[in-house]
Motif scaffolding. Structure first.
Motif, PDB file in Angstrom:
ATOM      1  N   PHE B  51       0.786  -1.188   0.026  1.00  0.00           N
ATOM      2  CA  PHE B  51      -0.076   0.042  -0.080  1.00  0.00           C
ATOM      3  C   PHE B  51       0.715   1.306   0.052  1.00  0.00           C
ATOM      4  O   PHE B  51       0.753   2.237  -0.868  1.00  0.00           O
ATOM      5  CB  PHE B  51      -0.882  -0.065   1.173  1.00  0.00           C
ATOM      6  CG  PHE B  51      -1.713   1.194   1.365  1.00  0.00           C
ATOM      7  CD1 PHE B  51      -2.888   1.453   0.537  1.00  0.00           C
ATOM      8  CD2 PHE B  51      -1.385   2.529   2.284  1.00  0.00           C
ATOM      9  CE1 PHE B  51      -3.701   2.600   0.674  1.00  0.00           C
ATOM     10  CE2 PHE B  51      -2.065   3.495   2.140  1.00  0.00           C
ATOM     11  CZ  PHE B  51      -3.120   3.948   1.318  1.00  0.00           C
ATOM     12  N   PHE B  52       1.990   1.368   0.901  1.00  0.00           N
ATOM     13  CA  PHE B  52       2.852   2.471   1.043  1.00  0.00           C
ATOM     14  C   PHE B  52       3.535   2.638  -0.157  1.00  0.00           C
ATOM     15  O   PHE B  52       3.804   3.845  -0.511  1.00  0.00           O
ATOM     16  CB  PHE B  52       3.259   2.628   2.267  1.00  0.00           C
ATOM     17  CG  PHE B  52       2.285   2.819   3.457  1.00  0.00           C
ATOM     18  CD1 PHE B  52       1.908   4.233   3.516  1.00  0.00           C
ATOM     19  CD2 PHE B  52       2.211   2.012   4.344  1.00  0.00           C
ATOM     20  CE1 PHE B  52       0.872   4.479   4.428  1.00  0.00           C
ATOM     21  CE2 PHE B  52       0.922   2.182   5.320  1.00  0.00           C
ATOM     22  CZ  PHE B  52       0.497   3.350   5.374  1.00  0.00           C
ATOM     23  N   ALA B  53       3.872   1.616  -0.788  1.00  0.00           N
ATOM     24  CA  ALA B  53       4.858   1.717  -1.881  1.00  0.00           C
ATOM     25  C   ALA B  53       4.015   2.158  -3.100  1.00  0.00           C
ATOM     26  O   ALA B  53       4.193   3.194  -3.859  1.00  0.00           O
ATOM     27  CB  ALA B  53       5.326   0.281  -2.597  1.00  0.00           C
ATOM     28  N   TYR B  54       2.828   1.763  -3.164  1.00  0.00           N
ATOM     29  CA  TYR B  54       1.698   2.420  -4.104  1.00  0.00           C
ATOM     30  C   TYR B  54       1.551   3.813  -4.003  1.00  0.00           C
ATOM     31  O   TYR B  54       1.509   4.561  -4.833  1.00  0.00           O
ATOM     32  CB  TYR B  54       0.436   1.789  -4.374  1.00  0.00           C
ATOM     33  CG  TYR B  54      -0.162   1.476  -5.499  1.00  0.00           C
ATOM     34  CD1 TYR B  54      -0.384   2.289  -6.357  1.00  0.00           C
ATOM     35  CD2 TYR B  54      -0.687   0.136  -5.755  1.00  0.00           C
ATOM     36  CE1 TYR B  54      -1.072   2.216  -7.707  1.00  0.00           C
ATOM     37  CE2 TYR B  54      -1.535  -0.076  -6.992  1.00  0.00           C
ATOM     38  CZ  TYR B  54      -1.432   1.084  -7.994  1.00  0.00           C
ATOM     39  OH  TYR B  54      -2.159   0.957  -9.233  1.00  0.00           O
ATOM     40  N   HIS B  55       1.284   4.195  -2.761  1.00  0.00           N
ATOM     41  CA  HIS B  55       0.986   5.492  -2.437  1.00  0.00           C
ATOM     42  C   HIS B  55       2.218   6.640  -2.550  1.00  0.00           C
ATOM     43  O   HIS B  55       1.985   7.573  -3.264  1.00  0.00           O
ATOM     44  CB  HIS B  55       0.733   5.583  -0.777  1.00  0.00           C
ATOM     45  CG  HIS B  55       0.611   6.869  -0.221  1.00  0.00           C
ATOM     46  ND1 HIS B  55       1.766   7.595   0.113  1.00  0.00           N
ATOM     47  CD2 HIS B  55      -0.708   7.699   0.008  1.00  0.00           C
ATOM     48  CE1 HIS B  55       1.095   9.091   0.424  1.00  0.00           C
ATOM     49  NE2 HIS B  55      -0.136   8.748   0.593  1.00  0.00           N
TER      50      HIS B  55
END
Lengths: 188, 188, 188, 188, 188, 188
Positions: B51-55
């Motif tokens: 999720f945070f990589a995508y964000h």
């Protein structure tokens, strides 16, 4: 984009009937500014008088609903109607009356996420039904309020506050009414 | 009422994988508090990392959209999804990035009432369609963006930010995620 | 009409970062073709890595939900979002994993007409609420799942699979992604 | 089923404040019966006075809209809100004012099927938007009215009549208000 | 879950009126199986005769619309109504008549993603409006068809096929009608 | 505005097939006028015969539903579909069959406000679900009817009358069919 609030220009204070000018000056003295709703409605003196008489009859009187609870209804249903003026201005009043800096933003976004009593939840659920689908009201909706201790006068108040802001939200959206900047930070 | 955020209890920091604990401690050091989204996702380390990589791939990179514009998309579409966490947390970030204390409340209530450029209006109109009715996207929707000077990479960015927060809003609503109190007043 | 999938042209395999090219070649070797979702996302390597990491974290791991049940969620919610790519591609995977040539078409048209266990019906009802009205989730929705034997990790999985495909459906609709022809007949 | 109109029993005439009793008796003398809306609101004298002051300010004054046109707005928007009292009572008034025994039933069922001037069609289309989606009003909606010869005061009147009956419809639905039988056949 | 198709048990062939039994036997001989719609309607001989007379009058005659185009309307509008029987059974017929194994799944999921001529797109857009919002039909909708070369008889046919399947979809949903398994794979 | 009923001009009586001309003349003799639905459908003789055969099979036969109850279904669901012809023409028939001059206007505006038996309320609630959301029918909907004493043949009749007028409403909206003026006042 919505029409600008200059589409229906507010009248000059000096052009207003005496009673309306005095009412506006009294508010300015008390609040330090004149909420734009007063200037917008002042363009139509007879409607101004009727609207604020209606408002005060519901929002200022003694009731089984606290003043904070009545503002909860205003903020929640005005958000459902996408009314910027009412969400921001009554959000400020709600923060002050409830002494809670967070409640207005919670109700405006999703009342299911706010920290409410079951009584307040039932009140807002009923208010949203009056606001959005009043034709579908059935006896069970009233019984859910009675089960939370609301009596008939309270139920009328919940419905009537919602109905008044059904009018108010539409007038604000119609006239492109903008909230005064002061309201955004009041009570935070 | 929504389930409480304690329904899916966040893990203890000491129980977390090293990389996640360090990421959380770094944020705490930088911001002074740990936004609840980090604790909620930490319950599932692999999902946290994705999720945070995508964000970060979308929100932190250079783009034809300013960082403030990307936050406008987040606030507007998260309001349409009734996501309290995203409206409040990203509302704070938007106020800071746009240096505008009013814009977040305006977009969260009704983007048509905000003081936007035609380019920003077109951006938010497209984002709302991706958010709410992506099955109805037609060529004319892309042409409206092109007419405002957006290129294909910009259009992908508008759509992809919207799509990521379609996920994020649902995870926040699923987990009863509450915004940290700090967010309500930041940047006002 | 939707934009064509050529609107965002996929990159040449030779232009891709090593890790992504290898992942794509491995899939081609295993499946006999490269599903178009890989080529579409490859245009943005960082998003590609995050998306497939998220996907595998939810769809490939051990879970209280069988792999077929997770695909049921994907097909049902993707149909509600009008996402042709996900309905056709995951419909094929579902037919194979459930060893049932009819289930995908049933779920894509109307999950109420499919031959499901009460547990699966409850799962799909919850998934559709997360997909379409996650702001309206209330405690009773979780209790309905608990009553069917789902635990908290299962509930997270149902919601998280739905949330990931909320993103995925929007990216497919944004990019005009078309399912490979192979998917239409696989597993029938 | 809706609650019966006896849920909020109307007061005895003899218990009413003098001004309200006189207003009601005057209407009875003029019309031959007392429309139930007067009795319903009489339960709350301050709201009664504000409501009818507002009503008369909009519906009785000189305006760029004929009285029949204002009743067209009432019937069309009240039908959209499923308000039996307003559709039947104002349907009767409309038949009389428009000298047309068919127009009320046409507007109540589907205004697109009524024999209207382009000006009246534009008026009703705007009124329905104020009634149902006032948050989506944009500049083009006002321009469509201007193109039909409506000026700003007319536009305010269309919107304000609609807004007042947004309130009125909700009060009628809240209180289970029933139209007097006389209204059903008047003007046919 | 929908009621099972056994809720309204089909009659025994031997109990049927002669003309209906012969019609059913003829279909069985031609198709190799009896589509369940025949058995479901046979429970009511008079309705059976009227329904299939209506069906044949529209679907079998010469028309400005090809038989494949008429089946496109059936599949697209039946999907919008969540009718499993009609989507699967007429999807099979469409695949055969259009000699296209993919078209039915495309139209059932999202007609905007199918590879259609502008004429066919316009036809399906009109059909969906008749199916879902026929009260909102206005002159411009007819003009859009005329601009694509459809004449009045064609427009009647588009609307009438849609209207017949508005009936048919509701009867299938009412009776829990299930498609025969044969239909799922025919024409792929 | 809807297209005018002259868009699909009705045929000359002398050009009609013998059986249809005789059916129309018989109605004229009995009613004193020819309801426009006969002229509209006469343009397509095969559809005319099928439609009125279907109509008579459901509306004229003996049934567990009285003829007045079947007309209640027609008026209520036709109002939900915005069909002026069916609301006005069948409203007249309902007034006559129910010997109640008020019931049609009540059902056309909001069936929850009409003075119905619990059995009739349940019947109309089911009919509206068949009319508007037949894909969502579940076993509980049938049980609610059974609890009011309806048997399976009655349930088929409720659904089938609704389904037939789903067709009829769309044909009337498609053809701009106008009710004869006589219907507006019949039975009042």
């Amino acid at each position: 984009m919505s029409i600008p609030s200059s589409y229906f220009p507010p009248p000059e204070l000096t052009d207003l009937p005496e009673d309306i000018r005095e009412q506006i000056l009294a508010i300015q003295e008390k609040s330090g500014f004149v909420p734009n709703v007063f200037l917008a409605f002042a363009r139509r003196p007879a409607e101004f008088r009727a609207f604020f008489a209606y408002h005060d009859a519901l929002m200022e009187k003694d009731s089984g609903l606290s003043k904070a609870e009545r503002e909860m209804i205003v903020v929640t249903t005005s958000a459902a109607n996408g009314c910027l003026y009412c969400v921001i201005a009554h959000g400020a009043i709600l923060r002050i009356r409830a002494k809670d800096p967070l409640i207005a933003d919670q109700l405006a976004t999703n009342y299911r996420k706010a920290d409410l009593t079951p009584r307040q939840q039932a009140m807002l659920e009923f208010a949203l039904k009056v606001s959005q689908n009043s034709d579908e009201l059935v006896a069970a909706d009233y019984e859910a309020l009675t089960a939370q201790g609301f009596d008939k006068e309270d139920i009328w108040d919940i419905g009537a506050v919602t109905a008044l802001f059904a009018l108010s939200n539409r007038m604000a959206n119609l006239t492109g009414m903008q909230p005064n900047e002061e309201f955004y930070s009041l009570g935070r």
